[in-house]
Design an enzyme around this catalytic site. Structure first.
Site, PDB file in Angstrom:
ATOM      1  N   LYS A 113       0.578  -1.116  -0.248  1.00  0.00           N
ATOM      2  CA  LYS A 113      -0.109   0.004  -0.188  1.00  0.00           C
ATOM      3  C   LYS A 113       0.573   1.259  -0.369  1.00  0.00           C
ATOM      4  O   LYS A 113       0.332   2.357  -1.098  1.00  0.00           O
ATOM      5  CB  LYS A 113      -1.049   0.495   0.743  1.00  0.00           C
ATOM      6  CG  LYS A 113      -1.986  -0.664   1.069  1.00  0.00           C
ATOM      7  CD  LYS A 113      -3.111  -0.925   0.108  1.00  0.00           C
ATOM      8  CE  LYS A 113      -4.568  -1.352  -0.309  1.00  0.00           C
ATOM      9  NZ  LYS A 113      -4.982  -1.232  -1.161  1.00  0.00           N
ATOM     10  N   LYS A 195      -2.647 -11.059  -7.923  1.00  0.00           N
ATOM     11  CA  LYS A 195      -4.168 -11.638  -7.863  1.00  0.00           C
ATOM     12  C   LYS A 195      -5.207 -10.838  -8.839  1.00  0.00           C
ATOM     13  O   LYS A 195      -4.638  -9.600  -8.888  1.00  0.00           O
ATOM     14  CB  LYS A 195      -3.995 -11.927  -6.155  1.00  0.00           C
ATOM     15  CG  LYS A 195      -4.521 -10.903  -5.936  1.00  0.00           C
ATOM     16  CD  LYS A 195      -4.528 -11.089  -4.192  1.00  0.00           C
ATOM     17  CE  LYS A 195      -4.935 -10.075  -3.355  1.00  0.00           C
ATOM     18  NZ  LYS A 195      -5.347  -9.723  -2.182  1.00  0.00           N
ATOM     19  N   LYS A 198      -9.972  -6.141  -6.446  1.00  0.00           N
ATOM     20  CA  LYS A 198     -11.429  -5.386  -6.903  1.00  0.00           C
ATOM     21  C   LYS A 198     -10.803  -4.473  -7.403  1.00  0.00           C
ATOM     22  O   LYS A 198     -11.470  -4.228  -8.275  1.00  0.00           O
ATOM     23  CB  LYS A 198     -11.967  -5.481  -5.267  1.00  0.00           C
ATOM     24  CG  LYS A 198     -12.563  -6.805  -4.831  1.00  0.00           C
ATOM     25  CD  LYS A 198     -13.594  -6.403  -3.727  1.00  0.00           C
ATOM     26  CE  LYS A 198     -13.427  -7.261  -2.236  1.00  0.00           C
ATOM     27  NZ  LYS A 198     -12.598  -6.555  -1.312  1.00  0.00           N
TER      28      LYS A 198
HETATM   29  P1  TYM Z   1     -10.767  -8.206   0.803  1.00  0.00           P
HETATM   30  O1  TYM Z   1     -11.922  -7.824   0.720  1.00  0.00           O
HETATM   31  O2  TYM Z   1      -9.379  -8.355  -0.148  1.00  0.00           O
HETATM   32  O3  TYM Z   1     -11.466  -9.897   0.214  1.00  0.00           O
HETATM   33  C1  TYM Z   1     -11.965 -10.820   0.902  1.00  0.00           C
HETATM   34  C2  TYM Z   1     -12.163 -12.828   0.319  1.00  0.00           C
HETATM   35  O4  TYM Z   1     -10.999 -12.843  -0.879  1.00  0.00           O
HETATM   36  C3  TYM Z   1     -10.454 -14.061  -1.004  1.00  0.00           C
HETATM   37  N1  TYM Z   1      -9.924 -13.359  -2.131  1.00  0.00           N
HETATM   38  C4  TYM Z   1      -9.162 -13.999  -2.740  1.00  0.00           C
HETATM   39  N2  TYM Z   1      -9.027 -15.148  -2.644  1.00  0.00           N
HETATM   40  C5  TYM Z   1      -8.304 -15.752  -3.692  1.00  0.00           C
HETATM   41  N3  TYM Z   1      -8.056 -15.401  -5.021  1.00  0.00           N
HETATM   42  C6  TYM Z   1      -8.037 -14.296  -4.955  1.00  0.00           C
HETATM   43  N4  TYM Z   1      -7.635 -13.300  -6.281  1.00  0.00           N
HETATM   44  C7  TYM Z   1      -8.841 -13.319  -3.530  1.00  0.00           C
HETATM   45  N5  TYM Z   1      -8.842 -11.796  -3.723  1.00  0.00           N
HETATM   46  C8  TYM Z   1      -9.194 -12.064  -2.693  1.00  0.00           C
HETATM   47  C9  TYM Z   1      -9.296 -12.969   0.325  1.00  0.00           C
HETATM   48  O5  TYM Z   1      -8.256 -13.945   1.158  1.00  0.00           O
HETATM   49  C10 TYM Z   1     -10.707 -13.065   1.779  1.00  0.00           C
HETATM   50  O6  TYM Z   1     -10.504 -13.948   2.107  1.00  0.00           O
HETATM   51  N6  TYM Z   1      -8.791  -8.033   5.288  1.00  0.00           N
HETATM   52  C11 TYM Z   1      -9.977  -8.231   4.567  1.00  0.00           C
HETATM   53  C12 TYM Z   1     -11.522  -7.953   4.893  1.00  0.00           C
HETATM   54  C13 TYM Z   1     -11.370  -8.631   6.280  1.00  0.00           C
HETATM   55  C14 TYM Z   1     -11.008 -10.063   7.004  1.00  0.00           C
HETATM   56  C15 TYM Z   1     -11.092  -9.720   8.575  1.00  0.00           C
HETATM   57  C16 TYM Z   1     -11.322 -11.363   6.701  1.00  0.00           C
HETATM   58  C17 TYM Z   1     -11.987  -7.686   7.057  1.00  0.00           C
HETATM   59  N7  TYM Z   1     -11.716  -8.623   9.083  1.00  0.00           N
HETATM   60  C18 TYM Z   1     -11.201 -10.430   9.585  1.00  0.00           C
HETATM   61  C19 TYM Z   1     -11.044 -12.513   7.772  1.00  0.00           C
HETATM   62  C20 TYM Z   1     -11.259 -11.918   8.771  1.00  0.00           C
HETATM   63  C21 TYM Z   1      -9.713  -8.549   3.216  1.00  0.00           C
HETATM   64  O7  TYM Z   1      -9.285  -7.190   2.753  1.00  0.00           O
HETATM   65  O8  TYM Z   1     -10.610  -9.432   2.212  1.00  0.00           O
END
Ligand code: TYM
Length: 332
Positions: A113, A195, A198
Site C-alpha cells: 500500500k 492476484k 477488486k
Molecule cells: P478482501 O475484501 O480483499 O477479500 C475477501 C476475501 O477474498 C479472498 N480473496 C482471494 N482469494 C483467492 N484469490 C484471490 N485473487 C483473492 N482475492 C481476495 C481474501 O483472501 C478474503 O478472504 N482484510 C480482508 C477483510 C477482512 C477480514 C477480517 C477477513 C477484514 N477483517 C477478518 C477475515 C477476518 C480483505 O481485505 O479481504
C-alpha cells in the site's frame, strides 16, 4: 455440542470477483450448516483508501447481495456491517496498545500500500491487521475462512491474541485459517500479473456482476502462449490459472480433456478459452441475476443487516465486558 465459531469479512471496495468467490465465499457457504458463522462487510477497512461517501451504501449492499446470491442464508449465518458493531473499534483500541510499530511496518500488504498510495499512508493502513484481529476476536472465533493472501494477517491475529492472553490472562482462542480443500486457492489476474483484485485491472478480473459477453471477452483475451513444446511440460502461472478456473467451473471430462491435450502438446488455447468462457458465463449468470434482484430491494437488505447487527452485538458485548474486566477497566 455447541458449534465452533467462525468469522470472516470482505471489504466493500468494489465488485466481488472470482477470487473472492473461490477464495472465501465458497467456503462460507459450505460452513453455514455446521458452524456458528459471523460474516460481515468490512466497511471500516474500506475507509483506508478514502472512498466517496456516496458509494459506501451501494457498495455495502452489493457485497451483501452478492454473498446471499452466492448461497449464504441470512437465517443460518449472522450477516452484518462491521460499522454496526461499536465493540469492534473498542477492542481494536485495546489491541493497538499491544501492537508494535516495527512489526506493523513489516507487513507485506502494508508495504504494498505504501508503494501504491504514497500520499495516503495513514495510521489506519498501518494498523489494518489490528482491526482485522478485533473483527475475529470480538466473537472469539476459532476458524477464519480466507484466501491465501490473508494468511499473514491471521498469523498476526494469533500473535495479538497470545499477547493479550499473556498479559491479562487466558481469554482469546488463537484463530486458525480454514478451508475445505487443503490447497489454498489463489486466483490470478487473467494477464498473469498478480492476484485477481477488486480495485485493479478490471479487464483481467471477472466480477460476479459481469454479463455473459463481458465474461467471454475477458476470457478470450486472457494471456496464453504458443503452447508447450515438450510432453508434460511445467505450466506457466497464467496457464495454470486458466486450468484452475476450468477445474472450478467446468466438468471433470472437459478439464481432463484439455489437461491431456496440454500434456500431449496438442492443446488449442482458443478452443479451451471458448469452452471456459461458456462454462464461466453459465456459472456466474445465476449469481449475477439473483444479486441484481436482491439489490432492487434495499429495505430487505437493510433488515438483514439490522438483524445481523443485533445478533453480532450480543456476542461482541459479552467479549468486550470480559476484556474490560481483565484489563482492569471497572470503576463502579
Ligand atoms: P478482501 O475484501 O480483499 O477479500 C475477501 C476475501 O477474498 C479472498 N480473496 C482471494 N482469494 C483467492 N484469490 C484471490 N485473487 C483473492 N482475492 C481476495 C481474501 O483472501 C478474503 O478472504 N482484510 C480482508 C477483510 C477482512 C477480514 C477480517 C477477513 C477484514 N477483517 C477478518 C477475515 C477476518 C480483505 O481485505 O479481504
Amino acid at each position: 455440542m455447541s458449534k465452533e465459531i467462525v468469522v470472516s469479512g470482505i471489504r466493500s471496495t468494489g465488485h466481488l470477483h472470482l477470487g473472492n468467490y473461490f477464495g472465501a465465499i465458497q467456503n462460507y457457504v459450505m460452513m453455514q450448516e455446521n458452524y456458528n458463522c459471523y460474516f460481515f462487510v468490512a466497511d471500516y477497512h474500506s475507509l483506508t483508501t478514502h472512498p466517496d461517501p456516496k458509494l459506501l451504501r451501494p457498495n455495502v449492499f452489493r457485497v451483501l447481495a452478492e454473498n446471499i446470491a452466492s448461497g449464504l442464508n441470512p437465517d443460518k449465518v449472522t450477516l452484518y456491517a462491521q460499522s454496526d458493531i461499536p465493540e469492534i473499534p473498542e477492542l481494536y483500541l485495546m489491541l493497538n496498545m499491544l501492537a508494535y510499530k516495527g512489526e506493523l511496518e513489516k507487513v507485506p500488504t502494508f508495504k504494498d500500500k505504501v508503494r501504491q498510495q504514497p500520499d495516503n499512508v495513514n495510521a489506519g493502513l498501518l494498523t489494518y491487521p489490528v482491526l482485522m484481529t478485533a473483527d475475529i476476536l470480538i466473537h472469539k472465533a476459532v476458524k477464519v475462512p480466507v484466501g491465501k493472501d490473508q494468511e499473514q494477517h491471521l498469523e498476526m491475529a494469533r500473535n495479538f491474541a497470545q499477547r493479550f492472553n499473556t498479559r491479562y490472562g487466558d481469554f482469546f482462542p488463537e484463530p486458525q485459517v480454514f478451508r475445505f480443500n487443503t490447497d489454498a486457492v489463489k486466483i490470478m489476474s487473467l494477464d498473469g500479473n498478480g492476484k485477481m483484485s477488486k480495485s485493479e485491472n478490471a479487464n483481467n478480473t471477472i466480477y460476479l456482476s459481469d454479463d455473459d459477453d463481458t465474461i467471454r471477452k475477458k476470457i478470450m483475451k486472457a494471456k496464453t502462449d504458443s503452447g508447450p513444446t515438450a510432453p508434460n511440460a511445467e505450466m506457466p502461472g497464467y496457464i495454470q490459472n486458466l486450468f484452475l478456473l476450468m477445474q472450478l467451473t467446468s466438468t471433470h471430462e472437459v478439464y481432463d480433456h484439455y489437461r491431456a491435450a496440454y500434456n500431449g502438446c496438442n492443446i488449442r488455447y482458443g478452443d479451451m478459452k471458448k469452452q471456459l468462457a461458456e462454462d464461466m458465463a453459465a456459472f456466474v449468470r445465476p449469481i449475477r441475476e439473483h444479486a441484481a434482484e436482491l439489490q432492487k430491494d434495499e429495505e430487505s437488505l437493510g433488515k438483514i443487516l439490522k438483524a445481523g447487527a443485533e445478533k453480532a452485538r450480543a456476542s461482541a458485548s459479552a467479549t468486550i465486558a470480559g476484556a474490560r474486566k481483565l484489563i482492569g477497566i471497572s470503576y463502579y
